[in-house]
Write a protein that holds these residues in place. Sequence first.
Motif, short mmCIF file in Angstrom:
data_model
loop_
_atom_site.label_atom_id
_atom_site.label_comp_id
_atom_site.label_asym_id
_atom_site.label_seq_id
_atom_site.Cartn_x
_atom_site.Cartn_y
_atom_site.Cartn_z
N PHE A 218 54.42 3.16 58.75
CA PHE A 218 55.83 2.94 58.44
C PHE A 218 56.58 4.27 58.25
CE2 PHE A 218 54.35 -1.36 57.22
CZ PHE A 218 55.25 -2.09 57.98
N SER A 219 55.86 5.30 57.83
CA SER A 219 56.48 6.62 57.73
C SER A 219 56.81 7.20 59.10
CB SER A 219 55.55 7.57 56.97
OG SER A 219 56.10 8.88 56.90
N ALA A 220 55.88 6.99 60.05
CA ALA A 220 56.08 7.53 61.40
C ALA A 220 57.05 6.70 62.22
CB ALA A 220 54.73 7.60 62.12
N PHE A 221 57.11 5.40 61.93
CA PHE A 221 57.96 4.49 62.70
C PHE A 221 59.03 3.89 61.78
CE2 PHE A 221 54.06 4.82 65.06
CZ PHE A 221 54.47 4.84 66.39
N GLY A 222 60.15 4.58 61.73
CA GLY A 222 61.27 4.10 60.94
C GLY A 222 61.98 2.95 61.63
N PRO A 223 63.15 2.55 61.14
CA PRO A 223 63.91 1.47 61.79
C PRO A 223 64.07 1.74 63.28
CG PRO A 223 64.88 2.02 59.68
CD PRO A 223 63.81 3.05 59.92
N GLN A 224 63.80 0.73 64.07
CA GLN A 224 63.75 0.89 65.53
C GLN A 224 65.04 0.42 66.20
OE1 GLN A 224 60.65 2.05 67.33
NE2 GLN A 224 60.58 2.81 65.22
N ALA A 225 65.49 1.19 67.19
CA ALA A 225 66.57 0.72 68.07
C ALA A 225 66.07 -0.47 68.86
CB ALA A 225 67.00 1.84 69.01
N THR A 226 66.98 -1.36 69.23
CA THR A 226 66.54 -2.58 69.91
C THR A 226 67.02 -2.64 71.35
OG1 THR A 226 68.43 -4.01 69.34
CG2 THR A 226 66.67 -3.78 67.69
N ILE A 227 66.23 -3.32 72.15
CA ILE A 227 66.55 -3.52 73.56
C ILE A 227 67.82 -4.35 73.70
CG2 ILE A 227 65.76 -4.70 75.67
CD1 ILE A 227 62.85 -3.94 74.44
N GLU A 228 67.95 -5.36 72.83
CA GLU A 228 69.13 -6.22 72.91
C GLU A 228 70.41 -5.45 72.65
OE1 GLU A 228 65.63 -8.91 72.01
OE2 GLU A 228 66.26 -6.86 71.53
N ASP A 229 70.38 -4.52 71.69
CA ASP A 229 71.57 -3.69 71.44
C ASP A 229 71.80 -2.72 72.60
OD1 ASP A 229 72.12 -4.88 69.04
OD2 ASP A 229 71.20 -3.31 67.81
N ARG A 230 70.73 -2.12 73.10
CA ARG A 230 70.85 -1.12 74.17
C ARG A 230 71.47 -1.74 75.43
NH1 ARG A 230 67.54 3.51 74.71
NH2 ARG A 230 67.52 3.42 72.43
N LEU A 231 71.13 -3.00 75.69
CA LEU A 231 71.59 -3.64 76.93
C LEU A 231 72.69 -4.68 76.67
CD1 LEU A 231 68.17 -4.15 78.77
CD2 LEU A 231 69.88 -2.36 79.14
N MET B 245 58.43 -6.32 56.74
CA MET B 245 57.14 -5.84 56.25
C MET B 245 57.29 -4.52 55.50
SD MET B 245 54.34 -6.80 59.19
CE MET B 245 55.23 -7.25 60.66
N ARG B 246 58.19 -3.67 55.97
CA ARG B 246 58.39 -2.37 55.32
C ARG B 246 58.78 -2.56 53.84
NH1 ARG B 246 59.51 2.14 58.04
NH2 ARG B 246 60.44 0.98 59.78
N ALA B 247 59.54 -3.62 53.58
CA ALA B 247 60.00 -3.87 52.21
C ALA B 247 58.85 -4.20 51.26
CB ALA B 247 61.03 -5.00 52.21
N ASN B 248 57.71 -4.57 51.81
CA ASN B 248 56.55 -4.91 50.98
C ASN B 248 55.28 -4.42 51.67
OD1 ASN B 248 55.18 -6.02 48.79
ND2 ASN B 248 55.02 -8.05 49.74
N GLU B 249 55.27 -3.14 52.05
CA GLU B 249 54.18 -2.63 52.89
C GLU B 249 52.82 -2.66 52.21
OE1 GLU B 249 54.11 2.16 52.62
OE2 GLU B 249 55.86 1.33 53.65
N ASP B 250 52.78 -2.64 50.88
CA ASP B 250 51.49 -2.69 50.19
C ASP B 250 50.75 -4.00 50.46
OD1 ASP B 250 51.91 -0.21 49.13
OD2 ASP B 250 52.66 -0.94 47.20
N ALA B 251 51.50 -5.04 50.83
CA ALA B 251 50.88 -6.34 51.08
C ALA B 251 50.58 -6.57 52.56
CB ALA B 251 51.79 -7.46 50.57
#
Length: 283
Positions: free
Chosen positions: A98-111, A40-46
Amino acid sequence: MEAHSEFVSQPPRDLAGWVALFDLGDLPVLACTAEALEEMRANEDAVDARWLAETIADDPLLTLKLLSHVGRLRRGRDGGEVETVVESLVMLGIPPFFSAFGPQATIEDRLAAHPAALQGFGRVLLRARRAARFAIGFAVHRMDHDAAVIHEAALLHDFAELLLWVRAPALALQVAERLESDSTLRSAAVQREILHIELDELEHALMVAWRLPSLLVEMTDEHAAAVTARMRNVQLAIRVARHSSAGWDNAALPDDLRDIGALLNLGTDAVARLLLEIDAAAD
């Protein structure tokens, strides 16, 4: 295998110590959520607020992060609280989100190195999602105008348990194994023995610290002096989700059906049909 440095293997001595362990901004989200946000970030205007809300509202930890972010922004402002994901996105705006929430770390990677913890997290997540579906189903039947908040309250009711699996997987596993080994034990007693706190206490303290909406805090307060119909709605949804997690033959379910019937003014047969319909709708 040694625990990752970000994991806690020894419990803090008190509730304040536990609260200090959790950095809201560092909370990971589900991999599917993170992936959807980047698309969605790649096309946030839509991107429409309700469309984005559907993605966020199925992820308890991102829901927490958004509600807290908006609560902090509105601190000291006049007007009512923003209580739902949709309201939060409408108030905030899509580009600022989208400005406040950049790419998010994931639970799957963390665990990734802790598959048992990832499975434990998944079990709690599944239960929370089912509870949320039951809760909004009950609320719609009751024609409650706060159905969206009731849905969120049920989804977030066990978020401290989710956080435990993410931040202290070894301790979460100890609690789970202890309860599985003896079905007569109460969860609260085992939590206090191993963690030095009860997870309900941690959850309430974090909700207050993170400035979540007061109605949401009220609906999830297990120690409230008075229980409202909305709180009862959430509590019964959580109960039936727990008791039916392994099937519909749990010995506690008849009591759940009776109590839900009293809330919804339905007979137990009608309640049973309603529960099956709500559960089937998710398939």
